[in-house]
Design a protein around this motif. Structure first.
Motif, PDB file in Angstrom:
ATOM      1  N   ASN A 349      -4.522  -5.928   1.493  1.00  0.00           N
ATOM      2  CA  ASN A 349      -5.872  -5.579   1.040  1.00  0.00           C
ATOM      3  C   ASN A 349      -5.919  -4.236   0.308  1.00  0.00           C
ATOM      4  O   ASN A 349      -6.982  -3.776  -0.076  1.00  0.00           O
ATOM      5  N   TYR A 350      -4.747  -3.610   0.117  1.00  0.00           N
ATOM      6  CA  TYR A 350      -4.670  -2.404  -0.712  1.00  0.00           C
ATOM      7  C   TYR A 350      -4.501  -2.811  -2.173  1.00  0.00           C
ATOM      8  O   TYR A 350      -3.993  -3.892  -2.483  1.00  0.00           O
ATOM      9  N   SER A 351      -4.880  -1.899  -3.066  1.00  0.00           N
ATOM     10  CA  SER A 351      -4.715  -2.149  -4.503  1.00  0.00           C
ATOM     11  C   SER A 351      -3.237  -2.114  -4.887  1.00  0.00           C
ATOM     12  O   SER A 351      -2.389  -1.630  -4.119  1.00  0.00           O
ATOM     13  N   LEU A 352      -2.946  -2.589  -6.100  1.00  0.00           N
ATOM     14  CA  LEU A 352      -1.566  -2.539  -6.574  1.00  0.00           C
ATOM     15  C   LEU A 352      -1.082  -1.103  -6.715  1.00  0.00           C
ATOM     16  O   LEU A 352       0.069  -0.797  -6.403  1.00  0.00           O
ATOM     17  N   PHE A 353      -1.954  -0.205  -7.194  1.00  0.00           N
ATOM     18  CA  PHE A 353      -1.476   1.166  -7.386  1.00  0.00           C
ATOM     19  C   PHE A 353      -1.175   1.833  -6.037  1.00  0.00           C
ATOM     20  O   PHE A 353      -0.245   2.645  -5.939  1.00  0.00           O
ATOM     21  N   ILE A 357       3.285   2.893  -4.353  1.00  0.00           N
ATOM     22  CA  ILE A 357       3.908   4.137  -3.872  1.00  0.00           C
ATOM     23  C   ILE A 357       4.220   4.103  -2.377  1.00  0.00           C
ATOM     24  O   ILE A 357       4.592   5.125  -1.792  1.00  0.00           O
ATOM     25  N   LEU A 358       4.092   2.931  -1.731  1.00  0.00           N
ATOM     26  CA  LEU A 358       4.393   2.852  -0.299  1.00  0.00           C
ATOM     27  C   LEU A 358       5.832   3.317  -0.043  1.00  0.00           C
ATOM     28  O   LEU A 358       6.770   2.878  -0.702  1.00  0.00           O
ATOM     29  N   GLY A 359       5.979   4.200   0.923  1.00  0.00           N
ATOM     30  CA  GLY A 359       7.305   4.738   1.236  1.00  0.00           C
ATOM     31  C   GLY A 359       7.561   6.085   0.601  1.00  0.00           C
ATOM     32  O   GLY A 359       8.408   6.846   1.079  1.00  0.00           O
ATOM     33  N   VAL A 360       6.841   6.389  -0.491  1.00  0.00           N
ATOM     34  CA  VAL A 360       6.998   7.714  -1.127  1.00  0.00           C
ATOM     35  C   VAL A 360       5.634   8.393  -1.280  1.00  0.00           C
ATOM     36  O   VAL A 360       5.489   9.372  -1.998  1.00  0.00           O
ATOM     37  N   GLN A 361       4.625   7.857  -0.592  1.00  0.00           N
ATOM     38  CA  GLN A 361       3.259   8.376  -0.743  1.00  0.00           C
ATOM     39  C   GLN A 361       3.122   9.819  -0.255  1.00  0.00           C
ATOM     40  O   GLN A 361       2.199  10.531  -0.649  1.00  0.00           O
ATOM     41  N   HIS A 362       4.079  10.261   0.579  1.00  0.00           N
ATOM     42  CA  HIS A 362       4.017  11.624   1.126  1.00  0.00           C
ATOM     43  C   HIS A 362       4.742  12.640   0.243  1.00  0.00           C
ATOM     44  O   HIS A 362       4.774  13.821   0.562  1.00  0.00           O
ATOM     45  N   TYR A 380       2.034   6.132 -12.560  1.00  0.00           N
ATOM     46  CA  TYR A 380       3.304   5.574 -12.067  1.00  0.00           C
ATOM     47  C   TYR A 380       3.189   4.058 -11.888  1.00  0.00           C
ATOM     48  O   TYR A 380       4.072   3.290 -12.296  1.00  0.00           O
ATOM     49  N   ALA A 381       2.086   3.622 -11.274  1.00  0.00           N
ATOM     50  CA  ALA A 381       1.882   2.187 -11.037  1.00  0.00           C
ATOM     51  C   ALA A 381       1.856   1.430 -12.350  1.00  0.00           C
ATOM     52  O   ALA A 381       2.490   0.365 -12.488  1.00  0.00           O
ATOM     53  N   GLU A 415      10.844  -0.658  -5.152  1.00  0.00           N
ATOM     54  CA  GLU A 415      12.060  -0.246  -4.444  1.00  0.00           C
ATOM     55  C   GLU A 415      13.158   0.219  -5.404  1.00  0.00           C
ATOM     56  O   GLU A 415      13.857   1.188  -5.126  1.00  0.00           O
ATOM     57  N   ILE A 416      13.308  -0.461  -6.549  1.00  0.00           N
ATOM     58  CA  ILE A 416      14.320  -0.034  -7.523  1.00  0.00           C
ATOM     59  C   ILE A 416      13.910   1.301  -8.146  1.00  0.00           C
ATOM     60  O   ILE A 416      14.752   2.176  -8.386  1.00  0.00           O
ATOM     61  N   SER A 417      12.610   1.480  -8.370  1.00  0.00           N
ATOM     62  CA  SER A 417      12.127   2.704  -9.020  1.00  0.00           C
ATOM     63  C   SER A 417      12.248   3.937  -8.124  1.00  0.00           C
ATOM     64  O   SER A 417      12.120   5.067  -8.599  1.00  0.00           O
ATOM     65  N   LYS A 418      12.518   3.728  -6.832  1.00  0.00           N
ATOM     66  CA  LYS A 418      12.766   4.877  -5.939  1.00  0.00           C
ATOM     67  C   LYS A 418      14.132   5.501  -6.199  1.00  0.00           C
ATOM     68  O   LYS A 418      14.438   6.564  -5.652  1.00  0.00           O
TER      69      LYS A 418
END
Length: 513
Positions: A349-353, A357-362, A380-381, A415-418
């Motif tokens: 239920n979260y947006s694509l943007f 960034i999940l995992g690097v949001q901090h 970035y998105a 994941e690749i973009s990380k």
């Protein structure tokens, strides 16, 4: 042959996108008809209209020659249409029998007659050649068995026309063979089957006719016996597709991942990973093959911190990450494409943007002192959505609104973009179309060629053989052999996957690296 379903000039519009535009579709009695198309092409939308879940902006539906209005799934079920969705709709703490009869339970007075329900399920399962235990709890049975429950549920309600949405996306090769037999049994009974699928080999082996949809429009209707995999791929994507992975010899560098004598238990507290050891270097792809349920899932969960191990060691570039917190493991340089995109990969239920960034949001530039920078996040998105061709009207829509394949592409992009040192890819092309498979395979090989280590877990032997430089086979929680790609073939892998051993002049195949 008799037309059992006719859909004429069907048009369906969602905000920002035309999902179906003047689509015609016909199903004949006793045929298997494949609906083929890229992720987001409008296949599932068309079938959701036929099942009464959506209402079209225009167009007509005829069932056995009679024009009908399908206002909801109950209308469709009454007309003999059943649908098995890609993501199953079962009550996990109910038994098989309870799920099958749910809503139409046999009764004795005011009480549910559970013994009759079990007997009814046994009879219908026997009739169609299903091997299933009516009293088993859903959460205790495998995905292939759960799919059989969904099919039986539709048949119990009198389905004469069955829609199967991506039925093989989560099945092992053996379960796919069983499904093909089930479909043949249904056809022998005079029933008709619509398959929504991307898997071209299965299209060729399971179907009588194919309707191809591209970007909401029909681009072709062909008899399966008159076509080929290459022609179907081109009709589907609109260009020639390379079905063979281009891959130069690997250039191995420093060791990235070291796993030694790893032991872990599954959700039922039973041993799932039994003394696994292997090493993985930068510049190579190590494929893990095996039938589902042999410890692959638990192994990846332990490496990524999603499950605690009992004992062993795990090192990433020499750093101990054994049983460390997941965030610490990710920050150490691991990217993870999980096998269950909806459970582990996205917040639906979260947006694509936000999902991008999940995992690097901090981390900067996305946040500073706990305050999110939405301009940087959106920028970035947009970049990764464009680069990885995620089909969406905008980055503001929820992840739940994307097709399964586009959800997968968003996760792969993130994941690749990380830029991880180790990329773990579990079932990376599950439920995606041939064009997206080509793209994802290319990107995994690019990661390997840029010196990254790639750990690939897949039930698709074709995928394992196409991408891997070395192949480890898991059986009963152990790695029973690791083969160099040039020494591997389907037959050898099949023997190991069944718990056998390979012998040559040198003796048995390597049990580790």
């Amino acid at each position: 042959m008799e037309k059992v379903i006719e859909m004429k000039n069907i048009t369906k519009v969602f905000p920002g996108t035309i999902a179906n535009e003047d689509v015609d579709f016909t199903l004949l009695k006793g045929e298997t008809h494949v609906l083929l198309g890229e992720n987001g092409a409008g296949k599932t939308t068309l079938m959701n209209i036929l099942y009464g879940l959506y209402q079209p902006e225009k167009g007509d539906i005829y069932i056995k020659g009679e024009k009908v209005k399908l206002a909801n799934p109950n209308d469709a079920i009454k007309r003999g249409i059943g649908m098995v969705h890609q993501h199953f709709m079962l009550v996990h703490n109910f038994t098989v029998a309870e799920n099958i009869v749910l809503g139409t339970e046999p009764r004795r007075g005011l009480k549910i007659d559970i013994n009759k329900a079990i007997k009814d399920v046994e009879e219908i399962a026997k009739k169609y050649g299903f091997n299933i235990e009516p009293t088993a709890i859903i959460e205790d049975i495998g995905v292939g068995q759960q799919q059989k429950v969904e099919i039986l549920k539709a048949l119990y309600r009198g389905a004469q026309m069955l829609i199967l949405d991506e039925p093989t996306a989560v099945l092992t090769p053996k379960e796919i063979e069983e499904l093909a037999i089930i479909i043949d049994n249904l056809k022998a009974e005079g029933k008709s089957v619509i398959l929504i699928t991307h898997k071209l080999k299965e299209v060729m082996s399971m179907s009588d006719r194919v309707t191809i949809i591209r970007r909401g429009k029909v681009t072709g209707i062909v008899n399966t016996k008159d076509t080929s995999i290459d022609e179907l791929a081109e009709l589907m994507v609109g260009r020639k597709v390379k079905l063979v992975v281009d891959k130069k010899p690997c250039n191995i560098n420093d060791e990235i991942l070291s796993v030694e004598n790893l032991h872990a238990k599954d959700a039922r507290n039973l041993p799932a990973v039994n003394g696994v050891s292997f090493r993985l270097s930068g510049g190579e792809i190590l494929g893990i093959a095996g039938v589902d349920g042999n410890g692959q899932k638990e192994l990846i969960e332990v490496i990524t911190g999603l499950r605690k191990a009992e004992s062993g060691t795990i090192k990433l570039k020499g750093k101990n990450i054994f049983n460390r917190p997941t965030r610490e493991i990710i920050d150490s340089g691991i990217g993870h494409i999980p096998e269950d995109r909806q459970k582990r990969g996205l917040i639906l239920n979260y947006s694509l943007f936000e999902n991008a960034i999940l995992g690097v949001q901090h981390k900067e530039p996305f946040s500073k002192k706990g305050i999110l920078n939405y301009n940087k996040i959106r920028e970035y998105a947009h970049k990764i959505i464009t680069e990885f061709d995620v089909r969406t009207p905008s980055d503001e829509v929820s992840a739940a609104s994307l097709s399964g394949g586009n959800q997968q592409k968003l996760i792969v992009a993130r994941e690749i973009s990380k830029d991880p040192d180790l990329l773990i890819a579990s079932q990376p092309t599950r439920g995606v179309d041939v064009g997206a498979i080509e793209f994802i395979h290319k990107r995994l090989v690019q990661e390997r060629d840029s010196g990254k280590a790639v750990l690939l877990v897949s039930f698709e032997l074709d995928e394992i053989l196409a991408l891997s430089d070395r192949i480890a086979v898991m059986y009963d929680g152990r790695i029973v052999g690791i083969l160099n790609r040039e020494d591997a073939n389907e037959q050898k892998l099949g023997v190991l996957m069944a718990g056998g051993t390979l012998k040559d002049e040198e003796g048995e195949v390597s049990q580790s690296e």
